[in-house]
Every structure is written in C-alpha cells, then in structure tokens.
Design an enzyme around this catalytic site. Structure first.
Site, short mmCIF file in Angstrom:
data_model
loop_
_atom_site.label_atom_id
_atom_site.label_comp_id
_atom_site.label_asym_id
_atom_site.label_seq_id
_atom_site.Cartn_x
_atom_site.Cartn_y
_atom_site.Cartn_z
N MET A 100 0.86 -1.19 0.00
CA MET A 100 0.00 0.00 0.00
C MET A 100 0.90 1.25 0.00
O MET A 100 1.83 1.31 -0.76
CB MET A 100 -0.98 -0.06 1.18
CG MET A 100 -1.96 -1.23 1.09
SD MET A 100 -3.07 -1.05 -0.35
CE MET A 100 -4.15 -2.47 -0.13
N SER A 101 0.62 2.20 0.88
CA SER A 101 1.35 3.48 0.80
C SER A 101 2.79 3.42 1.29
O SER A 101 3.50 4.43 1.20
CB SER A 101 0.59 4.56 1.54
OG SER A 101 -0.63 4.82 0.87
N VAL A 102 3.22 2.27 1.79
CA VAL A 102 4.66 2.11 2.04
C VAL A 102 5.41 2.28 0.70
O VAL A 102 6.56 2.69 0.67
CB VAL A 102 4.95 0.75 2.70
CG1 VAL A 102 6.43 0.46 2.76
CG2 VAL A 102 4.33 0.71 4.10
#
Lengths: 419, 419
Positions: free
Chosen positions: B135-137
């Site tokens: 995801m936003s990692v």
C-alpha cells in the site's frame, strides 16, 4: 509505423517490427499510436504482439510459479556460432540458421548440445531474465505433470474423466477417459481456428482471461464454466484433433488428483528441483484458475532447462525430476494412424502423445509447440535441444515449420558431424 | 462464515478470519461463497482482503521488479522470543507483543535488532517467499528513489514540477515545486477518504487499475490522465495534507528525469544492490504505468532489508545503496508546524518528509505507512527495524497506532536494556 498486413501483402519483417526500435510502450505515457492495451484487444495485433508476448503480466493477472530459494542450476556454456549453418526450406529456398531466426520473428533462441549451451540469442522485447509466453508449449508441461501423477498412482489414464471431475458428467467429457484427453483423441464440437473470431477458441480466451469480455456478454467468465459447457461431436478415441480444452480438462484432473493448483504443482515438481533461474507465471482467469492449455510464461533458459531434462530421460540438476517412464512414453509417441487424418502437411508420419508432438523422424525428435512460433525441439540422436520463443505474425505453426524444421535437422546433422 | 462488520459490531478477529482456515480461493473451483474476484470488487471487502493483500497479482496486471541474478543478501538470525514483551495501548489496555499481532490482523512481522533478524512470524495467507501489497509504504520507496535522483543532479527539489512534466501545466501542479509534492504540502481539491466512495481516492483507484471501471464510466483510465485533471484548492507550501496524487506526480518526475520506468529504477537502484531475496512487483494501470503511490508488493524480508538499509544510513549488503544524505534528510524530518493542522491524534509532534512519517520522538523513529496496517518502523536509537504486513479491516492507521506504536516503543526499550 509499418503497415498492418493487408491481403496480398507481406507482413513487415522482424527487423522492421522490432518493438524496442519502434518504441512500443516507451515513454511516460507512451504516445497513443505506440500504446498497447488489453481492453481494446490491440495486444493481439501485429506488430503489437511482438511486445505483448514478452510482457503478458502487464496485460492480465498472473500467478507466480516459484523457483524456490536455492541457486539456479548451472548451464555450462560453450559458444559455437552456428549462424551460418545452411539448410533448405520445404519450398526450396536456401537458408542460414541466422536468417531462419529473422524470417520467423524469433524473440529468443537457445541451443543445447550434449548439455552445453552453445548458442543463445535475444531479439525484440525479450531479455534473458524476462518471461515470454509459451502459448501451447504450456500443454507439454501439463502433460508431464499429469504423467508424474500417473506414476505416483494419483491419476489413472484408463479412468473416466468424471472419476476426478464429476462436474463434467453432462459435458462432452462425460464419457471420455483420461488418456483420451491426454492424447487429444476426444470427439468435440469445439473448434480451434485462430483466424476465425467465431471459432470456439475465442470463447475459451474470453473465459480464461486472455480476451476482453464484451459489454453484453453472458457466456462463461472462467475456465471451469467453459469446460462444463463443452459438447460432444463424433466419437472419443478414434482420431487426434488438436483442441485446447482437452488440456484444460487435464489440468483440472491434475488439480483434483493432487489437491494443488497447477502453479504449486509446477513449482514443487519441476521448477524448484530443476533449479530454474527465474520464477515463471501463468495467466489466470477471473477466479484465479491457471490456463493450463496456454498460459505459462518462462524465461528462455528455463525453457531450455526443461527441454534438456526431457532429453536426459527426466534427469537434470543432479536429480531425477521427471520419472524416465514418463519421458520415454512421450518420446515413443502415439499412433500415427490417429494423427494422419488431421492432415498436418508439415508433419508427415508424426503422432501426438500426452501433449507432445512426436515426429517419428530418423532422429526420434519430439516437440512442444505453441502458436506464433513457441517451441521446444528435442533431438535425442543428435543430443540437441532447441528452445525458442517468437512473435510470428501468423499464429499457426505451419508458417514456421517449412523454415524451422529443415534448419533444425541441418543443425542436428552438423553437430553430429562435429561441425 | 463470520458476519461482515455491521454497525456497533466488532469485526471478526484475526483468528476467526484466517483466510487459509476459512478456505478462501481454495478448491477447483472455489465454492461461490469463498470466491474473490476483482470485477465485483469483493477483494476489498473484509475478510476477503485478508487473502487479497497477499495475492494482488492474481487480481490485476503487474510489472516485475527484478532482483537481479546475484545471491540474496544474508540476513543473520538470532531468534529472540519477544512475544511476551508488555506494553499499554493508548487507551490504557495491557498488551503483549504477540497479542498486538493478533489484534492488528498481522500477516507477517520481522524485527531486526542491530542488523540481526530476531523475530519473524507469518499469519493469514502470507508466506516468506510471497509478496504482500505494501500500500502506501510504496510512497516511501518512491521518495527514496527521488532522493537518489536529487543527489545525482537529475531532479531539483526547487524546480517547478512542470520543468519535468509540462503536461501538468493546467493542473493543480502547474505552479507547484518538486519539494512540495515530495513533502505533500500542495493545495489540492483531491480528497483521500477511504470510507467515502465519492472521495477522489476512488477515482484514482479506478484510474490506476485497483478498482473496476463501471459500465457507463467516462473518466480517466490511466494514472497520467487522472493527474492532469487535478484541481488546485488553497495554497502550495503552507501545510501537509496526505494526498496520494503527490506521489504519483513524483513518480512521473522520476520517470522523466531518469528515462526509466519506476520498476526499472527500483530494480537497478535498490532491489538488485540490496540483494533482495525475491522479485517485487507493482500493479499497473491499463497502459502499464506503475502505481508509485500504493502499488508495490514485496516479501516481508525484503521490506525488512530496505528498513535496515535506511537505519544504516543507506548502506547494506556491503555497499552504499542510498546516499546517506538522502536518509539523513528523511530522518531529520520536515516541519512539525506544517504537520500539526492535519491533526493526526496518534502522531503528536510528528512531521512528513519526502514520503516518510517522522515521529520526532525520543528515539528519532521514522516510518513508512500504508493502509490496513502496512509499515516499516525504524528506531535509530534502539538500532531496531520492524517490517510489518497486515490486513486490518480498517484502512486508516489510526486503527493500528494506539496498539502498535506503544508496543514498538516498549520493544525498543526492552532491546536497549538487553532484554
């Protein structure tokens, strides 16, 4: 941009349609006339397919075939420039091996002789570490996996298909035996004419995820539903008829018999013990089912490793990966009399056995074959294996055979003579 | 089957929703009530997402991030059972580290202390060799890649975004500077409310390929078209506002500045030199564009390797992979005054710098964070790195932080005390 193939017009050559040189899918974003998408079907056009067959996972969902955590097996090298090896095409034209590659839109070729990688070339969009779609060469992997399960007693070739997959009771496969799907001698209404958009193969492609679903479509959207709907035509067991649904049924049998997905089976039984260099992958339908009839992508070298495993009676990377009986059964071939009515003019006297094409020629060569020029060619007598990926504008291998088959035989003879 | 989350009802626990135990996507075919598809959007439901986040490539097209041909870098092990380490949640409940993992729907966790892997656990559908969506990692990787290009002089943080991407002239980014998209201080109309289907983030998901396209949809179907249509609201440079489109613009700048795709950049600059154990992949939109804001999937161990690279000021696997100035700039953090108005109650005093979350706590910890509980937690003082993949029913990390952040600090102290 090279003109699309029009009637009475030669398609543009491999050099003219090099996807890197033409800039297909290059740029952020690519220019509209160099963009290839799944949704509009452009990935199947020529020359777009020259990019697409090396980049299938960017177009459709896939499942990984893990290579395991160990090192890649060694492919010893002994470079041998065979580009000048001469041959004559079936229609009488003089050829060199290098010219064969250009004329048949080769994306990559690897030649092994006595287990050594003597020749390896990449063209088009293919790179050594990138998987290329194997098309129906996938079937030959499915056949070998089925063969392994036979030797383990998990699949009985004489059993009814419905012993493993009761859901097929009311379908064409309701009274078929396992060996009939292995050898594609079932009698089916299904047709496989790549150039005819009304042919059933396009229905299979919609179901298995390799063709978009039209807006008002109400047919099957996964492989299982497509297979269950297949209708019988004629008799089982009488004659060979090349129909991909047989392989997808065989894959279904393998899953039920092993309790594993096709990707898990291939990873555990072949990819990991073989010491594959890279992971492979299958494209999957909308519920995650691998296309066992045409959906595998591998690197060229891993395709060559598998060919060499076959040539070595199933032994590779220091271990017996495929039981020798499975390989020998394939190499021995099926019944040429059942093959003959199919009328493959480039393959006189051949047979089809457990998802492999057996030439019955003087060298006992047998092949895995896929549309647009994919192939493994095993020549036991010459101790030679050829793995080839391609993006030929014509799907059927009748477009390749007149050029490639004489070249392979000429190369075999040259290598046997120590040339 | 556990009931879906209803109002005033706790979602089923991690154990109750174990995708393997529940048989999601098991069987040939899976039963209809255990089938997850992209087309009907079921992959985003809970508990279906517990399977989906470990199997993204079976749902959508992806592009490979090659790990190179070399061996995986060694992650030395020194098992240390930290499951009993005690902490207290922000709302005052006693906790153990093992209970934290269960309560936050952890799919996998790896803890490194002084470069040694002291704890590694897998749950749900995750396996050591399988990539899980970050995801936003993903954003934090994009930020580091941008930082690398800055040190190479290919990207200037003070330059206008349009110096690299003139197509954004008429958009919200027409008068933004590169450092404003790096630090997410642009003024944008775009909203990112995961629970509101009318929020712009759902438009981004349709454009980037992570949400199906409705039949009568006429909006953008690729990332570039979506970015070009973004509208300004307020002023640039004044305050932090977490909006994924900034990262997708940053990825576009990186592509233009390097001439490489994001997957090529990540492979060449980080994945290969880091000695990643497995290939990673990005999901792509309908023209092959990687989602630089949320589309990366990696194995847990490779995520841990990247965290350790950061902790070591960019050095790992015997080489300087990320320039130390890039890491130190991130670790130093941004301006907490610009962060404060965003009102993250679980992150008092924090800042956001080049796609990383910086706590400014006593240990100088900084984080990469993604919805549903994805994260890298670097604690420089405790010489500790935590990599975590999860499938929490709630998207926002406010659902994890009250439990995880005190546990991470308690663990850091325990390790510093030699416990």
């Amino acid at each position: 941009m090279p003109a699309a193939t029009a009637p009475n017009q030669q398609p543009a050559t491999a050099t003219e349609t090099d996807p890197e040189a033409l800039g297909w899918m290059r740029g952020f974003p690519p220019s509209p006339d160099r963009t290839i998408t799944f949704q509009n079907g452009s990935f199947r056009n020529f020359p777009e397919l020259r990019w697409a067959w090396s980049n299938v996972r960017q177009l459709v969902p896939t499942v990984n075939v893990w290579r395991g955590a160990g090192p890649a097996s060694v492919l010893p090298r002994e470079d041998h420039d065979i580009g000048a090896v001469a041959s004559t095409t079936l229609d009488g034209r003089p050829m060199t091996f290098a010219k064969v590659l250009e004329e048949t839109y080769t994306d990559g070729i690897a030649v092994l002789h006595r287990g050594k990688l003597i020749y390896e070339r990449y063209f088009g969009a293919l790179k050594p570490h990138k998987p290329h779609i194997a098309m129906s060469v996938t079937k030959s992997f499915t056949g070998v996996l089925a063969g392994i399960l036979v030797t383990e007693g998990k699949v009985d070739p004489q059993a009814q298909v419905t012993d493993y997959v009761p859901e097929l009771k009311a379908s064409a496969f309701g009274d078929a035996r396992v060996h009939e799907v292995m050898d594609m001698t079932t009698g089916l209404e299904y047709t496989e004419v790549y150039t005819d958009k009304n042919s059933h193969v396009w229905g299979l492609r919609r179901a298995n995820g390799m063709a978009p679903i039209p807006p008002d479509y109400s047919g099957p959207t996964n492989i299982f539903d497509f297979l269950v709907a297949q209708k019988k035509q004629g008799e089982h067991g009488k004659a060979f008829a090349y129909k991909t649904v047989n392989t997808d049924v065989l894959a279904w049998i393998c899953r039920r018999a092993s309790g594993m997905t096709l990707s898990e089976l291939l990873s555990e039984r072949i990819w990991t013990p073989m010491g594959a260099e890279e992971d492979a992958h299958y494209h999957v339908d909308r519920i995650g089912t691998e296309s066992g009839g045409g959906g595998l992508s591998t690197t060229l070298r891993d395709l060559a490793r598998f060919g060499e495993t076959m040539r070595n009676h199933g032994r590779f990377n220091g271990r017996q990966i495929v039981p020798s009986s499975v390989v020998e059964d394939i190499a021995r071939g099926g019944d040429p009399e059942k093959f003959k009515p199919a009328d493959y003019t480039t393959l006189p006297g051949a047979s089809y056995r457990n998802q492999w094409w057996v030439t019955h020629n003087a060298h006992g060569a047998y092949m895995a074959r896929g549309v647009h020029g994919q192939g493994i060619y095993v020549d036991p007598k010459a101790e030679m294996v050829i793995a080839r990926y391609a993006s030929h504008p014509v799907a059927g291998n009748a477009a390749n055979d007149p050029v490639t088959l004489p070249a392979y035989m000429a190369l075999a003879k040259e290598l046997m003579a120590g040339g």
